[in-house]
Write a protein that holds these residues in place. Structure first.
Motif, PDB file in Angstrom:
ATOM      1  N   THR A 218       2.679   7.965   2.013  1.00 18.88           N
ATOM      2  CA  THR A 218       2.997   9.153   1.222  1.00 18.88           C
ATOM      3  C   THR A 218       3.891  10.108   1.986  1.00 18.88           C
ATOM      4  OG1 THR A 218       0.935   9.009  -0.024  1.00 18.88           O
ATOM      5  CG2 THR A 218       1.999  11.148   0.069  1.00 18.88           C
ATOM      6  N   ALA A 219       3.540  10.378   3.240  1.00 20.37           N
ATOM      7  CA  ALA A 219       4.314  11.340   4.022  1.00 20.37           C
ATOM      8  C   ALA A 219       5.625  10.744   4.510  1.00 20.37           C
ATOM      9  CB  ALA A 219       3.489  11.827   5.216  1.00 20.37           C
ATOM     10  N   GLY A 220       5.612   9.436   4.834  1.00 23.82           N
ATOM     11  CA  GLY A 220       6.760   8.834   5.492  1.00 23.82           C
ATOM     12  C   GLY A 220       7.984   8.677   4.635  1.00 23.82           C
ATOM     13  N   MET A 221       7.846   8.130   3.432  1.00 19.57           N
ATOM     14  CA  MET A 221       9.058   7.886   2.643  1.00 19.57           C
ATOM     15  C   MET A 221       8.765   7.544   1.194  1.00 19.57           C
ATOM     16  SD  MET A 221      10.114   4.205   4.368  1.00 19.57           S
ATOM     17  CE  MET A 221      10.612   5.002   5.883  1.00 19.57           C
ATOM     18  N   GLY A 222       7.664   8.007   0.654  1.00 22.46           N
ATOM     19  CA  GLY A 222       7.296   7.642  -0.706  1.00 22.46           C
ATOM     20  C   GLY A 222       8.350   7.986  -1.745  1.00 22.46           C
ATOM     21  N   VAL A 223       8.826   9.258  -1.734  1.00 19.29           N
ATOM     22  CA  VAL A 223       9.833   9.675  -2.702  1.00 19.29           C
ATOM     23  C   VAL A 223      11.094   8.835  -2.558  1.00 19.29           C
ATOM     24  CG1 VAL A 223      11.361  11.560  -3.374  1.00 19.29           C
ATOM     25  CG2 VAL A 223       8.961  12.024  -2.905  1.00 19.29           C
ATOM     26  N   GLY A 224      11.486   8.565  -1.314  1.00  8.54           N
ATOM     27  CA  GLY A 224      12.702   7.798  -1.072  1.00  8.54           C
ATOM     28  C   GLY A 224      12.615   6.372  -1.585  1.00  8.54           C
TER      29      GLY A 224
ATOM     30  N   SER B  31      -2.681  11.206  -2.044  1.00  5.89           N
ATOM     31  CA  SER B  31      -2.195  10.012  -1.351  1.00  5.89           C
ATOM     32  C   SER B  31      -2.782   8.759  -1.975  1.00  5.89           C
ATOM     33  CB  SER B  31      -2.548  10.089   0.140  1.00  5.89           C
ATOM     34  OG  SER B  31      -1.898  11.175   0.763  1.00  5.89           O
ATOM     35  N   TRP B  32      -4.076   8.780  -2.272  1.00  4.46           N
ATOM     36  CA  TRP B  32      -4.693   7.633  -2.949  1.00  4.46           C
ATOM     37  C   TRP B  32      -4.003   7.378  -4.288  1.00  4.46           C
ATOM     38  CZ3 TRP B  32     -10.580   9.142  -2.254  1.00  4.46           C
ATOM     39  CH2 TRP B  32     -10.951   8.904  -0.932  1.00  4.46           C
ATOM     40  N   THR B  33      -3.787   8.470  -5.044  1.00  2.70           N
ATOM     41  CA  THR B  33      -3.138   8.336  -6.353  1.00  2.70           C
ATOM     42  C   THR B  33      -1.747   7.734  -6.207  1.00  2.70           C
ATOM     43  OG1 THR B  33      -4.353  10.268  -7.171  1.00  2.70           O
ATOM     44  CG2 THR B  33      -2.413   9.583  -8.422  1.00  2.70           C
TER      45      THR B  33
ATOM     46  N   VAL C  21      -0.559   5.731  -3.863  1.00  7.84           N
ATOM     47  CA  VAL C  21      -0.613   4.313  -3.512  1.00  7.84           C
ATOM     48  C   VAL C  21      -0.988   3.473  -4.727  1.00  7.84           C
ATOM     49  CG1 VAL C  21      -1.832   2.587  -2.144  1.00  7.84           C
ATOM     50  CG2 VAL C  21      -1.089   4.708  -1.077  1.00  7.84           C
ATOM     51  N   VAL C  22      -1.982   3.920  -5.486  1.00  9.75           N
ATOM     52  CA  VAL C  22      -2.428   3.163  -6.662  1.00  9.75           C
ATOM     53  C   VAL C  22      -1.301   3.082  -7.699  1.00  9.75           C
ATOM     54  CG1 VAL C  22      -4.017   3.166  -8.624  1.00  9.75           C
ATOM     55  CG2 VAL C  22      -4.872   3.665  -6.324  1.00  9.75           C
ATOM     56  N   LEU C  23      -0.648   4.207  -7.979  1.00  8.82           N
ATOM     57  CA  LEU C  23       0.439   4.209  -8.967  1.00  8.82           C
ATOM     58  C   LEU C  23       1.625   3.367  -8.497  1.00  8.82           C
ATOM     59  CD1 LEU C  23       0.537   7.953 -10.138  1.00  8.82           C
ATOM     60  CD2 LEU C  23      -0.216   5.979 -11.463  1.00  8.82           C
ATOM     61  N   ALA C  24       1.974   3.490  -7.205  1.00  5.25           N
ATOM     62  CA  ALA C  24       3.112   2.738  -6.680  1.00  5.25           C
ATOM     63  C   ALA C  24       2.858   1.237  -6.738  1.00  5.25           C
ATOM     64  CB  ALA C  24       3.413   3.175  -5.243  1.00  5.25           C
ATOM     65  N   ILE C  25       1.675   0.821  -6.295  1.00  2.00           N
ATOM     66  CA  ILE C  25       1.342  -0.606  -6.328  1.00  2.00           C
ATOM     67  C   ILE C  25       1.275  -1.094  -7.773  1.00  2.00           C
ATOM     68  CG2 ILE C  25      -0.452  -2.305  -5.813  1.00  2.00           C
ATOM     69  CD1 ILE C  25      -1.047  -0.779  -3.261  1.00  2.00           C
ATOM     70  N   GLY C  26       0.691  -0.264  -8.657  1.00  2.00           N
ATOM     71  CA  GLY C  26       0.611  -0.642 -10.068  1.00  2.00           C
ATOM     72  C   GLY C  26       1.972  -0.842 -10.688  1.00  2.00           C
ATOM     73  N   LEU C  27       2.905   0.075 -10.410  1.00  2.00           N
ATOM     74  CA  LEU C  27       4.260  -0.052 -10.956  1.00  2.00           C
ATOM     75  C   LEU C  27       4.960  -1.270 -10.364  1.00  2.00           C
ATOM     76  CD1 LEU C  27       6.401   1.304 -12.772  1.00  2.00           C
ATOM     77  CD2 LEU C  27       7.167   2.601 -10.754  1.00  2.00           C
TER      78      LEU C  27
ATOM     79  N   SER D  68       6.400  12.714  -9.193  1.00  2.00           N
ATOM     80  CA  SER D  68       5.835  14.065  -9.119  1.00  2.00           C
ATOM     81  C   SER D  68       4.723  14.138  -8.080  1.00  2.00           C
ATOM     82  CB  SER D  68       5.297  14.488 -10.489  1.00  2.00           C
ATOM     83  OG  SER D  68       6.313  14.473 -11.473  1.00  2.00           O
ATOM     84  N   CYS D  69       3.872  13.114  -8.046  1.00  5.89           N
ATOM     85  CA  CYS D  69       2.776  13.101  -7.063  1.00  5.89           C
ATOM     86  C   CYS D  69       3.323  13.016  -5.637  1.00  5.89           C
ATOM     87  CB  CYS D  69       1.835  11.931  -7.337  1.00  5.89           C
ATOM     88  SG  CYS D  69       0.757  12.149  -8.765  1.00  5.89           S
ATOM     89  N   PHE D  70       4.346  12.182  -5.441  1.00  6.82           N
ATOM     90  CA  PHE D  70       4.982  12.110  -4.125  1.00  6.82           C
ATOM     91  C   PHE D  70       5.601  13.460  -3.766  1.00  6.82           C
ATOM     92  CE2 PHE D  70       5.445   7.306  -4.334  1.00  6.82           C
ATOM     93  CZ  PHE D  70       4.604   7.097  -3.250  1.00  6.82           C
ATOM     94  N   PHE D  71       6.266  14.038  -4.727  1.00 11.21           N
ATOM     95  CA  PHE D  71       6.907  15.342  -4.565  1.00 11.21           C
ATOM     96  C   PHE D  71       5.868  16.368  -4.104  1.00 11.21           C
ATOM     97  CE2 PHE D  71      10.490  17.855  -6.841  1.00 11.21           C
ATOM     98  CZ  PHE D  71      10.401  18.896  -5.921  1.00 11.21           C
TER      99      PHE D  71
END
Length: 541
Positions: free
Chosen positions: A94-100, A254-256, A258-264, A412-415
């Motif tokens: 989440t902190a490292g590069m999620g939005v990117g 952060s949990w949200t 990861v779950v959304l990113a993996i789901g997508l 938005s969550c990453f943001f």
């Protein structure tokens, strides 16, 4: 807000940033012009410097993994990790590069396919090279940069109870000057690098959220006004999250994420060419590892596209350095109790593997759709902007509105998480390393981050954000080199002490007695080189 919590770093940083905000608000064209000149000079003159610095961090990370210091714990001998592996990796991601990752997942492979560094555009070779260079930009270089800075902070904070400041890591190198004017300058520069690094990501997030809303709802335009509204809403949300602290707001977000990113990612993987994605993952990873040295040291001195180097590789190296004080401080905050070897492996290997699979899924799916539709995604990117690539791709998927809605929610969550973490780190850096800065300081930094992102978008869009970040990162890269030297100076001294202590336990009483005296002298000398203990916060970080 009690004045005693505020340090000179706060006032110096605020003053300089306010000058920049006034300049950008009233003379936006001049901001873009001046930033362009400075950015071009740094890119063309000191591109080699970014290359060598980030490569040096990879070599440092490898040495820390395989060298003699790997068993040293980031904390006292009986300290246990505060967070599980899942939560720890969620924080890193989440902190490292999620939005990117979300922003560039489709954008970068498609862009490189049409403008590869050396291959013939729009060919199989271009597709292969596009995936290889995308992973190169998101691979070991950024995560090694994060790991080195985070390790220095975690080592001095958890093992030697130093204040949670960038300047604390310089005590073995410059002594008491780390607490005076030099320390203020170091922490102020860290604040600047952090502000522009986070503002760049907030700008990316705002433009992509706006693009997603524009694709989903016909009545919402994709323009600066909507970007501003998005920034205001997200700022309010991350300030609300900031009131709950790390163990609630940031952890749950952060949990949200990861779950959304993996789901997508799983959704795209199942609907796309799954076999080709897996083959792309293995092929790209193999090409990346095989060609890492040549890609790392290539500055296109004799042939190739210098524009590609400046626009992509050097931009990324600056971005990672600019983000390192924020990400490094945050990673250090959540890594207590892990050994140096465990820490460096976790911060480098796991995110790189995840990034490789992420780009294999979204990159291959995006390229296939773009090619099958005659370059539709690339054309939209040229006409509207890079931020539309993901949504142009998702628009043709089943339940497109729902999937795009999930993507907007993920961004938005990453943001929110990045901004929340950023206000925490900036507040800490400007209050003497306070690990629980009051809400007033967080609100001030939250408003400043939103204002910087807005002004830079107003003055030149994403290009202005990118240029400001590259400029701020240049002097901080020099600080990171000195910080690495300081870290190794401390590790070498402590390793000698630990080695003698181990030998002392095995030998005769007379030897042990002599060694006790020697170790006592070494410890006294070593302690003088360390930053002062932060008694107030020693148990809270």
């Amino acid at each position: 807000m009690k004045s005693k919590t505020i340090t000179p770093v706060f006032w110096v940083s605020i003053s300089l940033i306010l000058v920049f905000l006034i300049w950008g608000t009233f003379f936006p064209a001049n901001v873009e012009y001046v930033l362009g000149i400075i950015d071009g000079f740094i890119s063309n003159t000191f591109g080699w410097f970014y290359m060598l610095v980030t490569t040096g961090f990879i070599l440092v990370a490898l040495f820390l993994i395989f060298g003699p210091y790997g068993k040293i714990k980031l904390g006292k001998p009986d300290d246990k990790p505060e967070y599980s592996y899942f939560t720890w990796f969620a924080f890193l991601f989440t902190a490292g590069m999620g939005v990117g990752l979300v922003f560039y997942g489709v954008t970068e492979p498609v862009t490189h396919y049409y403008s590869p560094p050396s291959a013939e555009p729009e060919t199989v070779a271009a597709a292969e090279q596009s995936m290889q260079y995308t992973l190169f930009h998101w691979g070991f270089h950024p995560w090694s940069t994060y790991a080195v800075l985070a390790l220095a902070l975690a080592y001095f904070k958890f093992r030697h109870r130093a204040p949670a400041l960038i300047s604390s890591a310089f005590a073995p190198l410059i002594g008491d000057r780390a607490k005076g004017g030099w320390g203020i300058a170091i922490d102020t520069l860290a604040v600047f690098a952090t502000v522009f690094g986070i503002a760049t990501s907030l700008g990316l997030g705002a433009t992509q959220i706006t693009a997603g809303l524009n694709f989903t709802f016909d009545g919402i335009p994709n323009n600066f006004t909507v970007n501003l509204i998005v920034i205001i809403i997200i700022t309010a949300l991350f300030m609300l999250s900031a009131t709950t602290g790390i163990n609630r707001g940031i952890r749950y977000l952060s949990w949200t994420n990861v779950v959304l990113a993996i789901g997508l990612m799983v959704f795209v993987f199942i609907l796309g060419s799954s076999t080709q994605m897996i083959e792309s993952f293995t092929t790209t990873l193999g090409n990346y590892l095989q060609n890492l040295p040549s890609m790392t040291f290539s500055t296109n001195a004799f042939e190739g596209n210098r524009g590609f180097l400046n626009d992509w590789t050097l931009f990324y190296w600056a971005w990672w350095i600019g983000w390192s004080p924020f990400v490094g401080t945050f990673i250090a905050r959540v890594s207590r109790g892990r050994t140096i070897r465990e820490f460096v492996i976790g911060v480098t290997a796991v995110p790189v593997i995840f990034s490789a699979f992420w780009f294999s899924v979204f990159g291959i799916a995006g390229l296939e759709m773009d090619i099958s539709q005659g370059g539709m995604i690339h054309q939209l990117m040229n006409e509207v902007g890079e931020e539309v690539a993901l949504f142009a791709f998702l628009e043709s998927s089943p339940m497109a509105s729902i999937v795009i809605g999930v993507a907007v929610l993920l961004i938005s969550c990453f943001f929110i998480t990045s901004a929340d973490s950023g206000t925490f780190v900036l507040s800490m850096l400007t209050t003497g390393g306070k690990l629980n800065p009051n809400m007033g300081i967080k609100v001030i930094w939250g408003l400043i981050l939103a204002a910087i992102a807005t002004v830079l978008l107003w003055s030149g869009g994403l290009s202005a954000l990118e240029m400001a970040m590259l400029i701020a990162a240049f002097p901080f890269a020099i600080l990171m080199i000195l910080m690495t030297i300081s870290l190794f100076k401390a590790l070498i001294s402590e390793h000698k002490i630990l080695t003698l202590e181990a030998r002392q336990r095995r030998y005769d009483p007379e030897f042990r007695e002599n060694q006790k005296k020697e170790i006592r002298k070494m410890k006294e000398g070593f302690k003088k080189t360390l930053p002062d203990t932060d008694e107030e916060n020693k148990d809270n970080f």
